[in-house]
Enzyme design. Structure first.
Site, short mmCIF file in Angstrom:
data_model
loop_
_atom_site.label_atom_id
_atom_site.label_comp_id
_atom_site.label_asym_id
_atom_site.label_seq_id
_atom_site.Cartn_x
_atom_site.Cartn_y
_atom_site.Cartn_z
N PRO A 86 0.80 -1.22 0.00
CA PRO A 86 0.00 0.00 0.00
C PRO A 86 0.84 1.28 0.00
O PRO A 86 0.35 2.34 -0.37
CB PRO A 86 -0.81 -0.10 1.31
N ARG A 150 -3.93 -5.70 -21.79
CA ARG A 150 -4.81 -5.19 -22.85
C ARG A 150 -4.13 -4.13 -23.71
O ARG A 150 -4.58 -3.84 -24.81
CB ARG A 150 -6.14 -4.67 -22.28
CL1 6GU Z 1 -0.35 -3.54 -3.97
N1 6GU Z 1 -1.12 -4.41 -1.60
C1 6GU Z 1 -1.87 -4.35 -0.50
N2 6GU Z 1 -1.70 -5.27 0.45
N3 6GU Z 1 -2.77 -3.40 -0.27
C2 6GU Z 1 -2.93 -2.49 -1.23
C3 6GU Z 1 -2.19 -2.49 -2.42
C4 6GU Z 1 -1.27 -3.48 -2.57
N4 6GU Z 1 -2.58 -1.45 -3.17
C5 6GU Z 1 -3.52 -0.83 -2.47
N5 6GU Z 1 -3.74 -1.46 -1.30
#
Ligand code: 6GU
Length: 223
Positions: A86, A150
């Protein structure tokens, strides 16, 4: 393009990668998908891939060895290695376009409280798909795969993505098909006029109107 997924849950990918356009791209030989369960590279008695954090605290931390060894088993010379978290760089259409030209992409998907910091040294990029927290990177990597594949030439008709929302910097204009009237809702007359110049103007206006209403930030960023 070859896409690799380091994951503890390879079964999560099955339905997505074997359906629709992602499947067709694979059938055509344009892209290959491979999942690698890094639990297979846990070199300890209980196949343990996570452990308690040094310094104490809640949650578990993903150990470096299984991830490094799973990655090295791929013997890739050059690849974009994307650590899914995240706190990564926000994924967007421009980033998708950039990644669509890569030969090899590796997604590293954690499923725990955090990654041991040394895992970050494997990655060329840290990526997030939005400002919310998922339980793991798998679903994020599938969404990214869809957006990237895509755009590879030969996967879908180019006209289908030339006018995509975001690639033009604007949201798409409204679309209509038959019937001309449904439950009192009518197709705008201009679309039936046969006047291609007027139709183009209408679409540009609607696109701008919709973008101003829904995503004024896109217009600000463009300027
Ligand atoms: Cl790539 N991983 C996780 N665990 N949470 C997320 C994310 C990724 N992107 C947004 N939230």
């Amino acid at each position: 393009m070859n896409i690799f997924y380091l994951t503890l849950f390879p079964e999560m990918y099955e339905g997505i990668l074997s359906s629709s356009i992602l499947k067709r791209a694979n059938d055509k030989g344009i892209v290959s998908y491979k999942t690698i369960n890094f639990r297979d590279y846990a070199n300890n008695k209980h196949n343990q891939v996570d452990d308690y954090p040094y310094g104490g605290g809640a949650g578990m931390v993903l150990k470096p060895e299984p991830v490094y060894e799973a990655f090295e088993s791929l013997h890739l010379e050059n690849a974009r290695v994307l650590l899914m978290c995240p706190s990564g760089r926000p994924f967007d259409q421009q980033f998708a376009e950039e990644l669509s030209t890569e030969e090899n992409i590796v997604f590293i998907n954690g499923h725990y409280e955090g990654y041991d910091e040394r895992i970050r040294n494997l990655a060329t990029d840290e990526v997030s798909i939005g400002d919310y927290v998922l339980t793991g990177g798998e679903i994020a990597s599938m969404a990214m795969t869809d957006a990237i594949v895509r755009l590879i030439p030969g996967v879908i008709q180019q006209e289908s993505y030339e006018n995509d929302s975001f690639s033009t910097g604007m949201l798409e204009h409204p679309h209509y098909t038959r019937p001309r009237e449904y439950r009192g809702m009518k197709v705008p007359d201009v679309l039936l006029s046969g006047d291609h110049k007027k139709i183009e103007e209408w679409r540009e206006e609607e696109s701008l109107k919709r973008t101003k209403e829904r995503r004024p930030d896109l217009i600000k960023n463009k300027k």
